[in-house]
Enzyme design. Structure first.
Site, PDB file in Angstrom:
ATOM      1  N   GLY A  87     -35.272  -1.135  11.692  1.00 42.23           N
ATOM      2  CA  GLY A  87     -34.679  -2.149  12.565  1.00 42.23           C
ATOM      3  C   GLY A  87     -33.818  -3.100  11.755  1.00 42.23           C
ATOM      4  O   GLY A  87     -33.819  -3.081  10.520  1.00 42.23           O
ATOM      5  N   LEU A  88     -33.076  -3.934  12.446  1.00 44.45           N
ATOM      6  CA  LEU A  88     -32.189  -4.889  11.798  1.00 44.45           C
ATOM      7  C   LEU A  88     -32.958  -5.894  10.948  1.00 44.45           C
ATOM      8  O   LEU A  88     -34.160  -6.128  11.156  1.00 44.45           O
ATOM      9  CB  LEU A  88     -31.380  -5.651  12.854  1.00 44.45           C
ATOM     10  CG  LEU A  88     -30.358  -4.863  13.674  1.00 44.45           C
ATOM     11  CD1 LEU A  88     -29.827  -5.742  14.804  1.00 44.45           C
ATOM     12  CD2 LEU A  88     -29.223  -4.360  12.800  1.00 44.45           C
ATOM     13  N   SER A  89     -32.268  -6.504  10.027  1.00 40.16           N
ATOM     14  CA  SER A  89     -32.831  -7.634   9.292  1.00 40.16           C
ATOM     15  C   SER A  89     -33.187  -8.718  10.297  1.00 40.16           C
ATOM     16  O   SER A  89     -32.435  -8.990  11.242  1.00 40.16           O
ATOM     17  CB  SER A  89     -31.799  -8.164   8.288  1.00 40.16           C
ATOM     18  OG  SER A  89     -32.299  -9.288   7.594  1.00 40.16           O
ATOM     19  N   ALA A  90     -34.349  -9.336  10.121  1.00 45.81           N
ATOM     20  CA  ALA A  90     -34.861 -10.394  11.012  1.00 45.81           C
ATOM     21  C   ALA A  90     -35.325  -9.861  12.357  1.00 45.81           C
ATOM     22  O   ALA A  90     -35.524 -10.634  13.297  1.00 45.81           O
ATOM     23  CB  ALA A  90     -33.834 -11.507  11.213  1.00 45.81           C
ATOM     24  N   SER A  91     -35.529  -8.550  12.461  1.00 42.22           N
ATOM     25  CA  SER A  91     -36.041  -7.990  13.720  1.00 42.22           C
ATOM     26  C   SER A  91     -37.540  -8.211  13.880  1.00 42.22           C
ATOM     27  O   SER A  91     -38.074  -8.122  14.988  1.00 42.22           O
ATOM     28  CB  SER A  91     -35.746  -6.489  13.792  1.00 42.22           C
ATOM     29  OG  SER A  91     -36.435  -5.796  12.759  1.00 42.22           O
ATOM     30  N   GLY A  92     -38.222  -8.476  12.764  1.00 41.40           N
ATOM     31  CA  GLY A  92     -39.673  -8.663  12.803  1.00 41.40           C
ATOM     32  C   GLY A  92     -40.438  -7.475  12.246  1.00 41.40           C
ATOM     33  O   GLY A  92     -41.674  -7.427  12.349  1.00 41.40           O
ATOM     34  N   LYS A  93     -39.739  -6.532  11.618  1.00 44.11           N
ATOM     35  CA  LYS A  93     -40.381  -5.331  11.053  1.00 44.11           C
ATOM     36  C   LYS A  93     -41.526  -5.671  10.117  1.00 44.11           C
ATOM     37  O   LYS A  93     -42.638  -5.169  10.267  1.00 44.11           O
ATOM     38  CB  LYS A  93     -39.369  -4.488  10.269  1.00 44.11           C
ATOM     39  CG  LYS A  93     -38.216  -3.945  11.034  1.00 44.11           C
ATOM     40  CD  LYS A  93     -37.341  -3.068  10.152  1.00 44.11           C
ATOM     41  CE  LYS A  93     -36.832  -3.746   8.911  1.00 44.11           C
ATOM     42  NZ  LYS A  93     -35.990  -4.937   9.167  1.00 44.11           N
ATOM     43  N   SER A  94     -41.220  -6.483   9.120  1.00 43.86           N
ATOM     44  CA  SER A  94     -42.221  -6.773   8.088  1.00 43.86           C
ATOM     45  C   SER A  94     -43.402  -7.550   8.647  1.00 43.86           C
ATOM     46  O   SER A  94     -44.553  -7.335   8.245  1.00 43.86           O
ATOM     47  CB  SER A  94     -41.579  -7.555   6.930  1.00 43.86           C
ATOM     48  OG  SER A  94     -40.642  -6.745   6.247  1.00 43.86           O
ATOM     49  N   SER A 111     -33.387   0.877   6.847  1.00 46.03           N
ATOM     50  CA  SER A 111     -33.047   2.308   6.918  1.00 46.03           C
ATOM     51  C   SER A 111     -32.042   2.571   8.043  1.00 46.03           C
ATOM     52  O   SER A 111     -32.377   3.188   9.056  1.00 46.03           O
ATOM     53  CB  SER A 111     -34.310   3.166   7.078  1.00 46.03           C
ATOM     54  OG  SER A 111     -35.214   2.671   8.031  1.00 46.03           O
TER      55      SER A 111
END
Length: 216
Positions: A31-38, A105
């Site tokens: 997902g995009l940066s700042a999407s909340g993945k981490s 990715s």
């Protein structure tokens, strides 16, 4: 480039799974940066550990402090970044650990390489490793409004070249196993949805030799 090497046979995957009483597989967050993945990936790792399962999260920024510190953000370097992580995730999964990766990715081809790698087996007795792609979806304008690291602001100012979603593409998954709309879903609900899907697929239990299901 390696020469004069020979593959050394090891334990079968089923042996490891039986001894460790869990199945290894990879959960691939994209997902995009700042999407909340981490954030979601960390909460999921904690939940799985509380269930008594071995799990480990590989984070996009963290691996660039060590394993991938020689790589930049060109398309070629991004390709290599994902290739290396896919190999590492497969090693974790092969050891009967749940590998959780949290990487932008952005390219479909790179994610396909990671998936295909998990389908390859060196031991004919082994089943392919499960690869669960989780698309943490968010409108780019929402991600940009969050911008906890200030990266979108720098990208808009031209201080960061080839920034995904601004000056570099993000190719969203067409058929991910799980899709989380993180601007509409709490972290807790996201974890619940992922765990429910893992349970549905039978990945959080191991069938014992006597036929009794070992639940986790």
């Amino acid at each position: 480039m390696a020469t004069n090497i020979t593959w050394h046979p090891s334990l079968s995957r089923s042996e490891r799974n039986t001894y460790r009483k869990q199945r290894g597989f990879t959960i691939w967050f994209t997902g995009l940066s700042a999407s909340g993945k981490s954030t979601i990936a960390t909460a999921l790792e904690q939940h799985l550990l509380h269930l008594g399962l071995a799990a480990y999260r590989l984070d996009g920024d963290n691996v660039r402090f060590g394993l991938n510190k020689d790589l930049g953000f060109s398309e070629k370097d991004r390709n290599e970044n994902i290739r290396r992580i896919a190999e590492v995730a497969k090693l974790f999964a092969d050891s009967s650990t749940i590998a959780i990766t949290s990487f932008i990715s952005p390219y479909k081809a790179d994610r396909a390489v990671a998936r295909d790698l998990h389908a390859q087996t060196a031991n004919s007795a082994d089943e392919p490793l499960a690869f669960i792609e989780v698309h943490v979806d968010i409108p780019v304008e929402v991600a940009e409004a969050r911008d906890p690291k200030g990266l979108y602001k720098k990208a808009r100012a031209g201080e960061i070249k080839e920034f995904t979603g601004i000056s570099a593409p993000y190719e969203a998954p067409e058929n991910p196993e799980i899709k989380i709309e993180s601007d509409k879903t709490s972290v807790e609900d996201a974890v619940r949805a992922i765990v429910a899907e893992l349970e549905k697929r039978g990945l959080l239990k191991l069938q014992a030799e006597d036929g009794r299901g070992l639940e986790y």
